[in-house]
Motif scaffolding. Sequence first.
Motif, PDB file in Angstrom:
ATOM      1  N   VAL A  36     -66.607   6.219 109.584  1.00 14.59           N
ATOM      2  CA  VAL A  36     -67.152   6.386 108.456  1.00 14.59           C
ATOM      3  C   VAL A  36     -66.962   5.194 107.635  1.00 14.59           C
ATOM      4  N   ILE A  37     -68.025   4.486 107.321  1.00 12.06           N
ATOM      5  CA  ILE A  37     -67.357   3.620 106.189  1.00 12.06           C
ATOM      6  C   ILE A  37     -68.561   4.114 104.945  1.00 12.06           C
ATOM      7  N   MET A  38     -68.030   5.118 103.855  1.00 14.47           N
ATOM      8  CA  MET A  38     -68.778   5.583 103.032  1.00 14.47           C
ATOM      9  C   MET A  38     -68.652   4.472 101.536  1.00 14.47           C
ATOM     10  N   LEU A  39     -70.083   3.931 101.462  1.00 13.58           N
ATOM     11  CA  LEU A  39     -70.412   3.221 100.068  1.00 13.58           C
ATOM     12  C   LEU A  39     -71.694   3.715  99.423  1.00 13.58           C
ATOM     13  N   ASP A  40     -70.768   3.616  97.788  1.00  8.49           N
ATOM     14  CA  ASP A  40     -71.423   4.332  97.199  1.00  8.49           C
ATOM     15  C   ASP A  40     -71.072   3.519  96.144  1.00  8.49           C
ATOM     16  N   VAL A  41     -71.858   3.335  94.367  1.00  5.77           N
ATOM     17  CA  VAL A  41     -71.597   2.912  93.183  1.00  5.77           C
ATOM     18  C   VAL A  41     -70.749   3.659  92.685  1.00  5.77           C
ATOM     19  N   SER A  42     -70.311   4.939  92.870  1.00  5.95           N
ATOM     20  CA  SER A  42     -69.503   5.496  91.921  1.00  5.95           C
ATOM     21  C   SER A  42     -67.796   6.135  93.277  1.00  5.95           C
ATOM     22  N   GLU A  43     -66.692   5.525  92.454  1.00  2.00           N
ATOM     23  CA  GLU A  43     -66.136   6.169  92.993  1.00  2.00           C
ATOM     24  C   GLU A  43     -65.310   7.304  92.729  1.00  2.00           C
ATOM     25  N   GLU A  44     -65.500   7.426  91.716  1.00  2.00           N
ATOM     26  CA  GLU A  44     -65.165   9.100  91.281  1.00  2.00           C
ATOM     27  C   GLU A  44     -65.962  10.098  92.296  1.00  2.00           C
ATOM     28  N   ARG A  45     -67.081   9.716  92.513  1.00  2.00           N
ATOM     29  CA  ARG A  45     -67.575  10.643  93.935  1.00  2.00           C
ATOM     30  C   ARG A  45     -67.892   9.934  94.946  1.00  2.00           C
ATOM     31  N   LEU A  46     -67.026   9.226  95.280  1.00  2.00           N
ATOM     32  CA  LEU A  46     -66.224   9.161  96.410  1.00  2.00           C
ATOM     33  C   LEU A  46     -65.571   9.967  97.043  1.00  2.00           C
ATOM     34  N   THR A  47     -64.692   9.678  95.889  1.00  2.00           N
ATOM     35  CA  THR A  47     -63.290  10.332  96.297  1.00  2.00           C
ATOM     36  C   THR A  47     -63.581  12.223  96.026  1.00  2.00           C
ATOM     37  N   GLN A  48     -64.218  12.451  95.847  1.00  2.00           N
ATOM     38  CA  GLN A  48     -64.402  13.840  95.686  1.00  2.00           C
ATOM     39  C   GLN A  48     -65.125  14.391  97.300  1.00  2.00           C
ATOM     40  N   ALA A  49     -66.202  13.422  97.525  1.00  2.00           N
ATOM     41  CA  ALA A  49     -67.317  13.441  98.738  1.00  2.00           C
ATOM     42  C   ALA A  49     -66.269  13.328  99.988  1.00  2.00           C
ATOM     43  N   ARG A  50     -64.545  12.599  99.721  1.00  2.00           N
ATOM     44  CA  ARG A  50     -64.119  12.367 101.350  1.00  2.00           C
ATOM     45  C   ARG A  50     -63.619  13.299 101.614  1.00  2.00           C
ATOM     46  N   LYS A  51     -62.939  14.827 100.713  1.00  2.00           N
ATOM     47  CA  LYS A  51     -62.661  15.657 100.598  1.00  2.00           C
ATOM     48  C   LYS A  51     -63.393  16.806 101.779  1.00  2.00           C
ATOM     49  N   GLN A  52     -64.913  16.262 102.066  1.00  2.00           N
ATOM     50  CA  GLN A  52     -65.623  16.834 102.665  1.00  2.00           C
ATOM     51  C   GLN A  52     -65.607  16.190 104.158  1.00  2.00           C
ATOM     52  N   ILE A  53     -65.293  15.278 104.478  1.00  2.00           N
ATOM     53  CA  ILE A  53     -65.082  14.712 105.448  1.00  2.00           C
ATOM     54  C   ILE A  53     -63.878  15.053 106.919  1.00  2.00           C
ATOM     55  N   ASP A  54     -64.948  15.661 107.463  1.00  2.00           N
ATOM     56  CA  ASP A  54     -64.124  16.208 108.584  1.00  2.00           C
ATOM     57  C   ASP A  54     -63.504  14.418 109.554  1.00  2.00           C
ATOM     58  N   GLY A  55     -62.573  13.905 108.955  1.00  2.00           N
ATOM     59  CA  GLY A  55     -62.721  12.683 110.414  1.00  2.00           C
ATOM     60  C   GLY A  55     -61.959  11.494 109.775  1.00  2.00           C
ATOM     61  N   ASN A  56     -62.231  10.879 109.847  1.00  2.00           N
ATOM     62  CA  ASN A  56     -61.758   9.125 109.630  1.00  2.00           C
ATOM     63  C   ASN A  56     -62.775   8.547 108.923  1.00  2.00           C
ATOM     64  N   ALA A  57     -62.555   8.629 107.290  1.00  2.00           N
ATOM     65  CA  ALA A  57     -63.473   7.575 106.795  1.00  2.00           C
ATOM     66  C   ALA A  57     -62.836   6.760 106.037  1.00  2.00           C
ATOM     67  N   TYR A  58     -63.501   5.506 105.903  1.00  2.00           N
ATOM     68  CA  TYR A  58     -63.139   4.790 104.693  1.00  2.00           C
ATOM     69  C   TYR A  58     -64.130   5.059 103.653  1.00  2.00           C
ATOM     70  N   LEU A  59     -62.915   4.279 102.254  1.00  2.00           N
ATOM     71  CA  LEU A  59     -64.362   4.592 100.491  1.00  2.00           C
ATOM     72  C   LEU A  59     -64.347   2.547 100.392  1.00  2.00           C
ATOM     73  N   LEU A  60     -65.549   2.792 100.223  1.00  2.09           N
ATOM     74  CA  LEU A  60     -65.835   1.196  99.933  1.00  2.09           C
ATOM     75  C   LEU A  60     -67.405   1.841  98.854  1.00  2.09           C
ATOM     76  N   LYS A  61     -66.434   1.748  97.332  1.00  4.04           N
ATOM     77  CA  LYS A  61     -67.178   1.457  96.127  1.00  4.04           C
ATOM     78  C   LYS A  61     -67.906   0.000  96.154  1.00  4.04           C
ATOM     79  N   CYS A  62     -69.560   0.475  96.177  1.00  8.25           N
ATOM     80  CA  CYS A  62     -70.419  -1.008  95.970  1.00  8.25           C
ATOM     81  C   CYS A  62     -71.435  -0.721  95.642  1.00  8.25           C
ATOM     82  N   ASP A  63     -71.540  -1.645  94.580  1.00  3.78           N
ATOM     83  CA  ASP A  63     -73.435  -1.821  93.917  1.00  3.78           C
ATOM     84  C   ASP A  63     -73.608  -2.817  94.528  1.00  3.78           C
TER      85      ASP A  63
END
Length: 265
Positions: A36-63
């Motif tokens: 899962v590529i998790m895209l959001d405008v907030s890097e901080e919220r993405l980092t927190q959200a990643r803790k709830q993912i049970d699997g492979n996730a990539y974080l993409l901060k993007c507006d």
Amino acid sequence: MSSFSDLSSHTALVTGAAGGIGLEFAKLLAKQGADVIMLDVSEERLTQARKQIDGNAYLLKCDLTSPSFITEIENFCTTHSLNPDILINNAGIFSFKPIADTAISKIETFIALHVSAVTLLSQWFVSRRKEFGSGWMLNMSSMSCWMPMPGLAMYSSTKSYIRVFTRALHYEVKDSGIGVTVACPGGIATDLFGLPKKWQKFAVSIGVLQTPETFAGNALKRMLKKKKQYINGWLNRFSIFFVGILPTNVRMMVKHRLLDRGISR
């Protein structure tokens, strides 16, 4: 991809994935084995959200309101050797305010996020997937697309665009093996509309609202079956007709009792 229980070897791109329904989509997709590529405008919220993912996730901060967002996504996928075959266009905003009192920057954000970003991401995705003859896309509209009510002009009109655009695209790419689904959720217990948590829980308990988890699971099942549209709940489907024929005096009551009263506070 007929089984919702096994999405291994697939890659999903979810926008607005740091919270609400977007996070639920990401959690469910990852749980079923998808990258899962998790895209959001907030890097901080993405980092927190990643803790709830049970699997492979990539974080993409993007507006997604930036003119270069497609290039940023393309470069990210190339760098990480990712080829998304699932796209969830979920990112969105909400406001309840008359057009005359809405800042121009807010109006531009509505158009950029709900119209331009959804259109360009959809075009990017189907163009990439046509050569593979497969793909699954879910665009998030809203029940408000049938509700031209005072105070919701920008939200309802841009969500209406998403629905009409997605329904047309569904038929355009159907012969290419790509599924395109529009979801029109109504009554979801999220923070989008500013309802306090205690009232969200109460509304869920009496069946007025649906949890994001329940909605996301049902919407993904419809998407994987390549259905053209999903509206959650029989009450929402039943109410579409009556909303469309609301008389002017009822709409004006909404304006006077909710919108004008809210402005005067």
